[in-house]
Design a protein around this motif. Sequence first.
Motif, mmCIF file in Angstrom:
data_model
loop_
_atom_site.group_PDB
_atom_site.id
_atom_site.type_symbol
_atom_site.label_atom_id
_atom_site.label_comp_id
_atom_site.label_asym_id
_atom_site.label_seq_id
_atom_site.Cartn_x
_atom_site.Cartn_y
_atom_site.Cartn_z
ATOM 1 N N PRO A 1 0.802 -1.231 0.000
ATOM 2 C CA PRO A 1 0.000 0.000 0.000
ATOM 3 C C PRO A 1 0.829 1.273 0.000
ATOM 4 C CG PRO A 1 -0.031 -1.042 2.167
ATOM 5 C CD PRO A 1 0.618 -2.019 1.233
ATOM 6 N N GLY A 2 2.116 1.139 0.265
ATOM 7 C CA GLY A 2 2.984 2.313 0.266
ATOM 8 C C GLY A 2 3.138 2.968 -1.086
ATOM 9 N N VAL A 3 2.754 2.273 -2.161
ATOM 10 C CA VAL A 3 2.869 2.863 -3.499
ATOM 11 C C VAL A 3 1.648 3.728 -3.824
ATOM 12 C CG1 VAL A 3 4.313 1.003 -4.366
ATOM 13 C CG2 VAL A 3 1.829 0.858 -4.639
ATOM 14 N N LEU A 4 0.741 3.877 -2.863
ATOM 15 C CA LEU A 4 -0.433 4.720 -3.063
ATOM 16 C C LEU A 4 -0.341 5.963 -2.179
ATOM 17 C CD1 LEU A 4 -3.340 2.094 -3.010
ATOM 18 C CD2 LEU A 4 -2.087 2.976 -4.997
ATOM 19 N N HIS A 5 -0.843 7.072 -2.712
ATOM 20 C CA HIS A 5 -1.005 8.266 -1.885
ATOM 21 C C HIS A 5 -2.192 8.045 -0.942
ATOM 22 C CE1 HIS A 5 1.939 10.749 -3.912
ATOM 23 N NE2 HIS A 5 1.402 10.485 -5.092
ATOM 24 N N ALA A 6 -2.361 8.964 -0.003
ATOM 25 C CA ALA A 6 -3.459 8.862 0.958
ATOM 26 C C ALA A 6 -4.821 8.874 0.281
ATOM 27 C CB ALA A 6 -3.366 10.001 1.974
ATOM 28 N N ASP A 7 -4.903 9.551 -0.881
ATOM 29 C CA ASP A 7 -6.186 9.639 -1.589
ATOM 30 C C ASP A 7 -6.435 8.441 -2.511
ATOM 31 O OD1 ASP A 7 -4.381 10.097 -3.603
ATOM 32 O OD2 ASP A 7 -5.217 12.028 -4.238
ATOM 33 N N GLY A 8 -5.525 7.462 -2.510
ATOM 34 C CA GLY A 8 -5.719 6.261 -3.306
ATOM 35 C C GLY A 8 -5.149 6.316 -4.700
ATOM 36 N N THR A 9 -4.504 7.422 -5.057
ATOM 37 C CA THR A 9 -3.868 7.521 -6.362
ATOM 38 C C THR A 9 -2.454 6.963 -6.294
ATOM 39 O OG1 THR A 9 -3.119 9.779 -5.879
ATOM 40 C CG2 THR A 9 -5.229 9.530 -7.042
ATOM 41 N N LEU A 10 -1.881 6.674 -7.452
ATOM 42 C CA LEU A 10 -0.558 6.057 -7.503
ATOM 43 C C LEU A 10 0.532 7.053 -7.123
ATOM 44 C CD1 LEU A 10 1.221 3.622 -8.306
ATOM 45 C CD2 LEU A 10 1.239 4.541 -10.641
ATOM 46 N N ASN A 11 1.413 6.612 -6.251
ATOM 47 C CA ASN A 11 2.604 7.384 -5.900
ATOM 48 C C ASN A 11 3.711 6.949 -6.866
ATOM 49 O OD1 ASN A 11 4.993 8.405 -4.784
ATOM 50 N ND2 ASN A 11 4.193 8.276 -2.694
ATOM 51 N N ARG A 12 3.822 7.667 -7.957
ATOM 52 C CA ARG A 12 4.730 7.266 -9.040
ATOM 53 C C ARG A 12 6.189 7.259 -8.592
ATOM 54 N NH1 ARG A 12 1.848 7.091 -13.708
ATOM 55 N NH2 ARG A 12 -0.199 8.098 -13.608
ATOM 56 N N LYS A 13 6.561 8.237 -7.775
ATOM 57 C CA LYS A 13 7.947 8.304 -7.314
ATOM 58 C C LYS A 13 8.288 7.098 -6.443
ATOM 59 C CE LYS A 13 8.665 13.309 -7.535
ATOM 60 N NZ LYS A 13 9.023 14.541 -6.768
ATOM 61 N N LYS A 14 7.350 6.717 -5.592
ATOM 62 C CA LYS A 14 7.586 5.573 -4.715
ATOM 63 C C LYS A 14 7.704 4.289 -5.533
ATOM 64 C CE LYS A 14 7.801 3.173 -0.892
ATOM 65 N NZ LYS A 14 9.012 3.208 -0.043
ATOM 66 N N LEU A 15 6.798 4.127 -6.498
ATOM 67 C CA LEU A 15 6.853 2.930 -7.339
ATOM 68 C C LEU A 15 8.139 2.898 -8.149
ATOM 69 C CD1 LEU A 15 5.480 0.383 -8.387
ATOM 70 C CD2 LEU A 15 4.327 1.796 -10.103
ATOM 71 N N ALA A 16 8.527 4.052 -8.684
ATOM 72 C CA ALA A 16 9.754 4.128 -9.476
ATOM 73 C C ALA A 16 10.971 3.748 -8.642
ATOM 74 C CB ALA A 16 9.919 5.533 -10.048
#
Length: 205
Positions: A55-70
């Motif tokens: 779940p860490g690859v998601l922002h609090a609002d449920g959108t993708l955290n691209r930097k984290k995934l990258a």
Amino acid sequence: MTVIGLTGGIASGKTSVANYLAQLGAKILDADIIAREVVAQGSPALKEIAHTFGPGVLHADGTLNRKKLASIVFDNSEALEKLNAIMHPKISKIVADEIAWHKQTGEQKMLLLVAPLLIEVGLHKQVDQVWLVHVNPQTQIDRLIKRDKLSKEEALKRINSQLPESERLKFAHEVIDNNGSWENTRKQVLKLWNLYATGDTDKKN
């Protein structure tokens, strides 16, 4: 309608070439935009990514955290393969549907699929022609450093993470040399438009 796949390495000038072809009358299909739509909030792909990478690859609002995934998949071939296994089939399906729809209903002379990973994902199999925007290594490094404010080491790392240009050249039906001035590149693109937008490829010989 001729379906062209436009590709090239990072900082090669794909966007400028695509924009010019759009001005000439080509319909643009952008694989990067499709990829973003695939991982839209609440999408099956995004749920699968969160399940695979946490779940860490998601922002609090449920959108993708691209930097984290990258940060997870960069320099980790196993993680990247898992991500690609999620993304690529979905992107390919949408591209195939879009191409089919445009062929049936579109009035444009050319449909341009702009895809940095055209060859890696296998999208080149869905187009009539592969056009490669080509620059030499030093030009690519210089432009990437200037564009993204990177160090030479950072620029090389990004370039080396992509498919080698020698491999792209093996798939290219047409090569657009973008090492020189934009005017020189523009003339090459206009020539290709006049050749392929009419469907009369016999003019090439």
